[in-house]
Design a protein around this motif. Sequence first.
Motif, PDB file in Angstrom:
ATOM      1  N   THR A  26      38.904  43.985  43.426  1.00  0.00           N
ATOM      2  CA  THR A  26      39.801  44.478  42.382  1.00  0.00           C
ATOM      3  C   THR A  26      41.252  44.327  42.816  1.00  0.00           C
ATOM      4  N   TYR A  30      43.345  39.499  43.370  1.00  0.00           N
ATOM      5  CA  TYR A  30      44.511  39.353  42.496  1.00  0.00           C
ATOM      6  C   TYR A  30      45.823  39.493  43.255  1.00  0.00           C
ATOM      7  N   ASN A  32      48.680  38.066  46.049  1.00  0.00           N
ATOM      8  CA  ASN A  32      49.194  36.911  46.771  1.00  0.00           C
ATOM      9  C   ASN A  32      50.040  37.410  47.936  1.00  0.00           C
ATOM     10  N   ALA A  36      52.078  42.795  45.071  1.00  0.00           N
ATOM     11  CA  ALA A  36      52.181  43.161  43.654  1.00  0.00           C
ATOM     12  C   ALA A  36      52.191  44.678  43.541  1.00  0.00           C
ATOM     13  N   GLU A  40      50.506  45.998  38.173  1.00  0.00           N
ATOM     14  CA  GLU A  40      50.199  44.575  37.983  1.00  0.00           C
ATOM     15  C   GLU A  40      48.746  44.286  38.353  1.00  0.00           C
ATOM     16  N   LEU A  41      48.296  44.854  39.463  1.00  0.00           N
ATOM     17  CA  LEU A  41      46.910  44.655  39.892  1.00  0.00           C
ATOM     18  C   LEU A  41      45.942  45.243  38.883  1.00  0.00           C
ATOM     19  N   SER A  42      46.310  46.363  38.318  1.00  0.00           N
ATOM     20  CA  SER A  42      45.491  46.992  37.285  1.00  0.00           C
ATOM     21  C   SER A  42      45.365  46.072  36.077  1.00  0.00           C
ATOM     22  N   ALA A  43      46.481  45.528  35.640  1.00  0.00           N
ATOM     23  CA  ALA A  43      46.459  44.633  34.474  1.00  0.00           C
ATOM     24  C   ALA A  43      45.680  43.354  34.765  1.00  0.00           C
ATOM     25  N   ARG A  44      45.880  42.780  35.939  1.00  0.00           N
ATOM     26  CA  ARG A  44      45.192  41.526  36.295  1.00  0.00           C
ATOM     27  C   ARG A  44      43.679  41.719  36.405  1.00  0.00           C
ATOM     28  N   SER A  45      43.288  42.844  37.000  1.00  0.00           N
ATOM     29  CA  SER A  45      41.860  43.067  37.258  1.00  0.00           C
ATOM     30  C   SER A  45      41.143  43.742  36.101  1.00  0.00           C
ATOM     31  N   ARG A 127      37.389  40.281  28.296  1.00  0.00           N
ATOM     32  CA  ARG A 127      38.698  40.888  28.565  1.00  0.00           C
ATOM     33  C   ARG A 127      39.346  41.359  27.271  1.00  0.00           C
TER      34      ARG A 127
END
Length: 137
Positions: A26, A30, A32, A36, A40-45, A127
Amino acid sequence: MRALQDELFATLAAQGHPHVRARHGTVLAYLNADGARATELSARSGQHKQIVGTIVDELVDLGYVRREPDPADRRAKRIVPTAHGLDEIAKAHAILAAIEHRLEHALGEQRFATFREGFEEITHHQRAWRQHRDQPM
């Protein structure tokens, strides 16, 4: 999907990352090198920020990430991979690429491309369902 995850994490364990679990993807999947924010990690995952925060806490304890002030907003924190985290991320990418290559060879290039296209479409639809479900009414 579960069998793929089993192979990924068994191989990661053999390559020096025995404590990484599927839930850690999770964050790690996501992230790099620049890091982040948790949002941002929440939105990406697609995971809630609280879940991401719990996983980040685990990864900090395991030495895979650290929290740093965000240069754009000193009140905010960025989740940044450590050298150990970068090693895990690189190895995970290589392992997944090897699995994909093996499956492409087993199925044939065209069948694998068709499978991948269909799987990406299903992921897109799921998604969208999740975003719709999580919108306030």
